[in-house]
Design a protein around this motif. Structure first.
Motif, short mmCIF file in Angstrom:
data_model
loop_
_atom_site.label_atom_id
_atom_site.label_comp_id
_atom_site.label_asym_id
_atom_site.label_seq_id
_atom_site.Cartn_x
_atom_site.Cartn_y
_atom_site.Cartn_z
N PHE A 1 36.68 42.24 54.81
CA PHE A 1 36.02 43.51 55.13
C PHE A 1 35.66 44.21 53.84
CE2 PHE A 1 35.90 48.11 55.84
CZ PHE A 1 34.89 48.16 56.79
N VAL A 2 34.36 44.49 53.70
CA VAL A 2 33.85 45.28 52.56
C VAL A 2 32.87 46.28 53.14
CG1 VAL A 2 34.15 43.37 50.92
CG2 VAL A 2 31.95 43.68 52.05
N THR A 3 32.74 47.42 52.46
CA THR A 3 31.83 48.44 52.96
C THR A 3 31.27 49.31 51.85
OG1 THR A 3 31.56 50.24 54.58
CG2 THR A 3 33.68 50.13 53.42
N ASN A 4 30.06 49.75 52.06
CA ASN A 4 29.43 50.80 51.26
C ASN A 4 28.72 51.73 52.23
OD1 ASN A 4 26.66 51.29 49.09
ND2 ASN A 4 28.65 52.24 48.88
N GLN A 5 29.50 52.21 53.21
CA GLN A 5 29.00 53.12 54.24
C GLN A 5 30.01 54.23 54.45
OE1 GLN A 5 28.07 50.99 57.86
NE2 GLN A 5 26.53 49.71 56.88
N GLY A 6 29.55 55.34 55.01
CA GLY A 6 30.44 56.44 55.38
C GLY A 6 31.22 57.02 54.22
N GLY A 7 30.63 57.04 53.03
CA GLY A 7 31.30 57.59 51.86
C GLY A 7 32.28 56.64 51.20
N LEU A 8 32.38 55.41 51.70
CA LEU A 8 33.28 54.41 51.12
C LEU A 8 32.50 53.45 50.23
CD1 LEU A 8 35.37 53.57 54.31
CD2 LEU A 8 36.01 55.10 52.44
N ASP A 9 33.20 52.84 49.29
CA ASP A 9 32.60 51.81 48.43
C ASP A 9 33.66 50.75 48.16
OD1 ASP A 9 30.70 50.45 46.94
OD2 ASP A 9 30.80 51.79 45.22
N THR A 10 33.22 49.51 47.99
CA THR A 10 34.14 48.41 47.73
C THR A 10 33.88 47.83 46.35
OG1 THR A 10 34.15 47.87 50.09
CG2 THR A 10 35.01 46.20 48.59
N ARG A 11 34.97 47.67 45.61
CA ARG A 11 34.92 46.99 44.31
C ARG A 11 35.53 45.61 44.51
NH1 ARG A 11 37.63 49.10 38.69
NH2 ARG A 11 36.88 47.39 37.37
N ILE A 12 34.84 44.62 43.98
CA ILE A 12 35.29 43.23 44.11
C ILE A 12 35.47 42.64 42.72
CG2 ILE A 12 34.59 40.92 44.86
CD1 ILE A 12 33.96 42.08 47.42
N VAL A 13 36.55 41.91 42.54
CA VAL A 13 36.80 41.17 41.31
C VAL A 13 37.07 39.71 41.68
CG1 VAL A 13 38.32 40.91 39.31
CG2 VAL A 13 37.77 43.20 40.15
N VAL A 14 36.37 38.80 41.00
CA VAL A 14 36.63 37.37 41.12
C VAL A 14 36.98 36.88 39.72
CG1 VAL A 14 35.70 35.10 41.70
CG2 VAL A 14 35.06 37.08 43.09
N ALA A 15 38.21 36.40 39.56
CA ALA A 15 38.69 35.96 38.25
C ALA A 15 38.59 34.45 38.12
CB ALA A 15 40.14 36.40 38.06
N ASN A 16 38.16 33.99 36.94
CA ASN A 16 38.18 32.58 36.59
C ASN A 16 39.45 32.38 35.76
OD1 ASN A 16 37.94 30.06 35.44
ND2 ASN A 16 35.80 30.29 34.84
N THR A 17 40.52 31.93 36.41
CA THR A 17 41.82 31.86 35.75
C THR A 17 42.11 30.48 35.16
OG1 THR A 17 42.98 31.31 37.80
CG2 THR A 17 42.74 33.66 37.26
N SER A 18 41.08 29.74 34.79
CA SER A 18 41.32 28.42 34.20
C SER A 18 41.77 28.51 32.74
CB SER A 18 40.08 27.53 34.33
OG SER A 18 39.00 28.03 33.58
N LEU A 19 41.75 29.69 32.15
CA LEU A 19 42.31 29.89 30.81
C LEU A 19 43.74 30.38 30.99
CD1 LEU A 19 41.77 29.97 27.75
CD2 LEU A 19 41.08 32.35 28.03
N ASP A 20 44.70 29.55 30.62
CA ASP A 20 46.11 29.90 30.82
C ASP A 20 46.96 29.22 29.76
OD1 ASP A 20 46.66 27.21 31.61
OD2 ASP A 20 46.20 27.66 33.68
N PRO A 21 48.26 29.51 29.71
CA PRO A 21 49.14 28.89 28.71
C PRO A 21 49.72 27.55 29.13
CG PRO A 21 50.36 30.57 29.89
CD PRO A 21 48.93 30.60 30.41
N PHE A 22 49.24 26.96 30.24
CA PHE A 22 49.84 25.76 30.81
C PHE A 22 49.07 24.47 30.49
CE2 PHE A 22 50.55 29.35 33.79
CZ PHE A 22 51.86 29.60 33.43
#
Length: 152
Positions: free
Chosen positions: A29-50
């Motif tokens: 569920f995401v919305t930009n209606q009724g005074g609401l807004d949605t922020r989305i983050v998609v991370a590329n986590t292939s950089l790691d210490p493993f």
């Protein structure tokens, strides 16, 4: 050489194939209606210490309206390439980095198909003045090799 043997020529064949390993995330569920807004983050986590092999790739976002949009679903958006260790970060109202345009007035759900294995996502729905009203991690739909393209 054996005088009775013959050389047989065949077309070359690939011994193996390398395929991209996309992963899909659902933002239910995401919305930009009724005074609401949605922020989305998609991370590329292939950089790691493993010692994980780093990957880079685009994200293709598919928008599925709750049925109130007069023009149907917005067309899918393909971002610029997201390097290992970076995040796609956008608001529906204003867009964001990696070439993500705004999707104003949208309400429904989003499927983000990342062209890298280690994608993880988060959504934050905020009200007037930017006050957080709800947040949730994206649901991983798993590896989707051959993810169907609704436009095809």
């Amino acid at each position: 050489p054996d005088p009775h043997s013959q050389t047989v020529e065949t077309d070359p064949r690939a011994a193996f194939a390398i395929h991209a390993c996309p992963s899909a995330l659902l933002f239910p569920f995401v919305t930009n209606q009724g005074g609401l807004d949605t922020r989305i983050v998609v991370a590329n986590t292939s950089l790691d210490p493993f010692g994980t092999g780093t990957e880079r790739g685009t994200v293709k976002l598919y928008f599925f309206s709750n049925g109130e949009a007069e023009d149907g679903n917005p067309r899918p958006v393909v971002t610029q390439t997201i390097p290992a260790g970076k995040q796609l970060d956008f608001n529906l109202s204003t867009g964001g980095n990696f070439g993500m345009p705004p999707i104003p007035g949208f309400q429904g759900y989003i499927i983000a198909n990342a062209n890298f294995r280690y994608s993880h996502g988060f959504a934050l729905i905020s009200g007037p003045g930017g006050q957080a009203t709800a947040s949730y991690p994206a649901l991983r739909l798993g590896a989707r090799t051959g993810f169907p393209d609704p436009e095809a």
